[in-house]
Design an enzyme around this catalytic site. Structure first.
Site, PDB file in Angstrom:
ATOM      1  N   ASP A  72       0.954  -1.200  -0.023  1.00 27.06           N
ATOM      2  CA  ASP A  72       0.004   0.042   0.001  1.00 27.06           C
ATOM      3  C   ASP A  72       0.906   1.063  -0.029  1.00 27.06           C
ATOM      4  OD1 ASP A  72       0.963  -0.082   2.779  1.00 27.06           O
ATOM      5  OD2 ASP A  72      -0.847  -1.028   3.369  1.00 27.06           O
ATOM      6  N   ASP A  74       1.563   5.270   1.346  1.00 31.03           N
ATOM      7  CA  ASP A  74       1.408   6.232   2.357  1.00 31.03           C
ATOM      8  C   ASP A  74       1.895   7.694   1.886  1.00 31.03           C
ATOM      9  OD1 ASP A  74       0.158   4.614   4.245  1.00 31.03           O
ATOM     10  OD2 ASP A  74       2.204   3.672   4.905  1.00 31.03           O
ATOM     11  N   ASP A 152      10.617   4.772  12.618  1.00 32.78           N
ATOM     12  CA  ASP A 152      11.294   3.801  13.398  1.00 32.78           C
ATOM     13  C   ASP A 152      12.546   3.466  12.909  1.00 32.78           C
ATOM     14  OD1 ASP A 152      10.009   2.490  11.239  1.00 32.78           O
ATOM     15  OD2 ASP A 152       8.922   1.007  12.416  1.00 32.78           O
TER      16      ASP A 152
END
Ligand code: ATP
Ligand code: MG
Length: 446
Positions: A72, A74, A152
């Site tokens: 997907d 973002d 992260d």
């Protein structure tokens, strides 16, 4: 209000490790604008045309650089959620704490997020973390540099601009990806304390991308593994589901073991790894799941959970039968018992639970190979899933291979051969059936 936030965030010294961003040519690194989905490209172009900064960010850029196709897309932008909403008619705000906009483009949904601020003592006073340092609020808009710093891993902090065809890299993520290293941004201990799920993400992403976890980032995991207990179960469940359906479930589960992340923390993993009898069955199931994911076939969560919990059901079933209950009611009691126990922890929905039960309930019925029963079983709506489940049980040595073989032949043959395959009705079976027919209260379900 938002501007005040942004000014506040812009105005202070940022706690970012690496200072300057490198702007790299995307083409040199093998990405061109046709590689990304048309929806994400249109979202970025539209936002930029309206004067905002916008990039494809995170996993999609990382996966493209690694030669994988992204799941997907973002988008990260300088536009506020309200401004994003104004740019796209088919869009909706989601999330209460930190608002994200879902933009619908054809069949695609693009998640658009405003740059987020970094957490330090100024923006995130103690009240926003729990006693272990876990971040409970995450709702500050920020600059792009801060947005990068709160991600992260370095390989996840890459911003792709399909208009300029550049990659903006704040933390040497491209170099780390080339060197096959998964490196944490900032101090790993602090970052794991802020969000313990990052430990699981480290294992999943390293496995999926074939990276080794940088020793700095892997060293604290053993000590901090216990913090996973504080994470809300629904979040853990989502992460576990991602891990188990990543196409690398077997490797991930093995790696979780290596990192000391499996024990006593995740109910599902305990179930998988703590029962030697079931381990072979579950590993076989995960191998099959991995194979299906890699072939692009859909995964049924019902089937997956049915396999994960089957040996729990078997041992419960045995103990209920040992208490004097008849086999069929004992099985149903065992199924309910296991599901009730797990449902809360695993957030299993009713629909999935009913799929699981259908698959389990078919298993003893596969033993019935005489009379009309096999034909009735063939017509069950969940027959195929139940049969696949039976194959796994046979492969793991739980039931004779001959039983699975019989069903394979029975379902594939013509009616004449089927009739010839039926086993003779055992004399005591025939007696039982006659008795049942005479007793009006007896169930005629089988
Ligand atoms: P995949 O899509 O393969 O699961 P991903 O890295 O894209 O991997 P997402 O959950 O889609 O995972 O997150 C998108 C991006 O958001 C990540 O690449 C990362 O930059 C950031 N992110 C996600 N989870 C965290 C987290 N727990 N802490 C910090 N940043 C995170
Ligand atoms: Mg993603």
């Amino acid at each position: 209000m938002i501007r005040k936030f942004i000014t506040h965030v812009f105005g202070r010294k940022t706690p970012v490790r690496s200072g300057e961003a490198a702007t790299l040519s995307a083409q040199k690194h093998g990405i061109c604008r046709d590689d990304i989905s048309s929806g994400s490209r249109r979202v970025v172009e539209t936002l930029q045309q309206q004067g905002h900064r916008a990039y494809v960010v995170g996993g999609a850029v990382r996966d493209l650089l690694a030669g994988l196709s992204p799941k997907d897309y973002d988008v990260a932008t300088s536009a506020t959620p309200e401004q994003v909403r104004h740019c796209f008619r088919r869009s909706r705000l989601i999330g209460r704490r930190f608002q994200i906009v879902h933009v619908l483009m054809g069949s695609e949904t693009i998640e658009v997020t405003t740059f987020r601020g970094h957490h330090d003592q100024q923006s995130s006073p103690k009240a926003q973390t729990d006693t272990q340092g876990r971040v409970l609020r995450d709702n500050v808009f920020g600059s792009q540099i801060e947005d990068a710093a709160r991600r992260d891993f370095t390989v996840n902090a890459l911003y792709y601009d399909p208009v300029a065809e550049t990659i903006i890299d704040y933390h040497h993520g491209v170099a780390d990806l080339k060197q096959k290293t998964l490196r944490m941004i900032g101090d790993p201990k602090t970052r794991y304390r802020e969000d313990p799920v990052r430990m699981l993400r480290a294992v999943r992403l390293a496995t999926k991308l074939g990276l080794s976890i940088d020793p700095e980032a892997s060293r604290p995991i053993r000590e901090l593994a216990i913090l996973i207990e504080n994470v809300p179960p629904s979040r853990l469940f989502d992460e576990m589901l991602k891990l188990l359906t990543s196409g690398y479930a077997v490797k991930c589960v093995q790696q979780l073991r290596v990192e000391g992340l499996h024990h006593g923390l995740l109910p599902m993993l305990d179930v998988i790894l703590e029962q030697p009898l079931g381990e072979r069955f579950v590993m076989l199931a995960l191998e099959k799941t991995d194979q299906r994911v890699r072939e692009g076939k859909p995964i049924s969560p019902g089937f997956l959970f049915a396999t994960l919990l089957w040996h729990e059901v078997l041992s419960k079933w045995e103990s209920i039968k040992a208490g004097g209950e008849r086999p069929t009611p004992a099985l149903f009691l065992a199924m309910d018992n296991v599901l009730d126990l797990q449902a809360e922890k695993l957030a299993i929905t009713r629909r999935v639970a009913s799929d699981i039960k259908d698959i389990w309930a078919l298993q003893p019925r596969f033993e019935q190979r005489s009379g009309k029963r096999p034909y009735t079983i063939l017509e069950q709506p969940r027959f195929k899933a139940g049969y696949d489940f039976l194959l796994l049980r046979a492969e793991s040595g739980e039931v004779p291979a001959e039983l699975a073989q019989w069903w394979t032949e029975f379902m594939n043959n013509d009616s004449e051969t089927r009739a010839a395959m039926l086993l003779p009705v055992k004399p005591n079976e025939a007696k039982k059936r006659r008795r049942r027919k005479r007793t009006p209260t007896a169930s005629a379900s089988e």
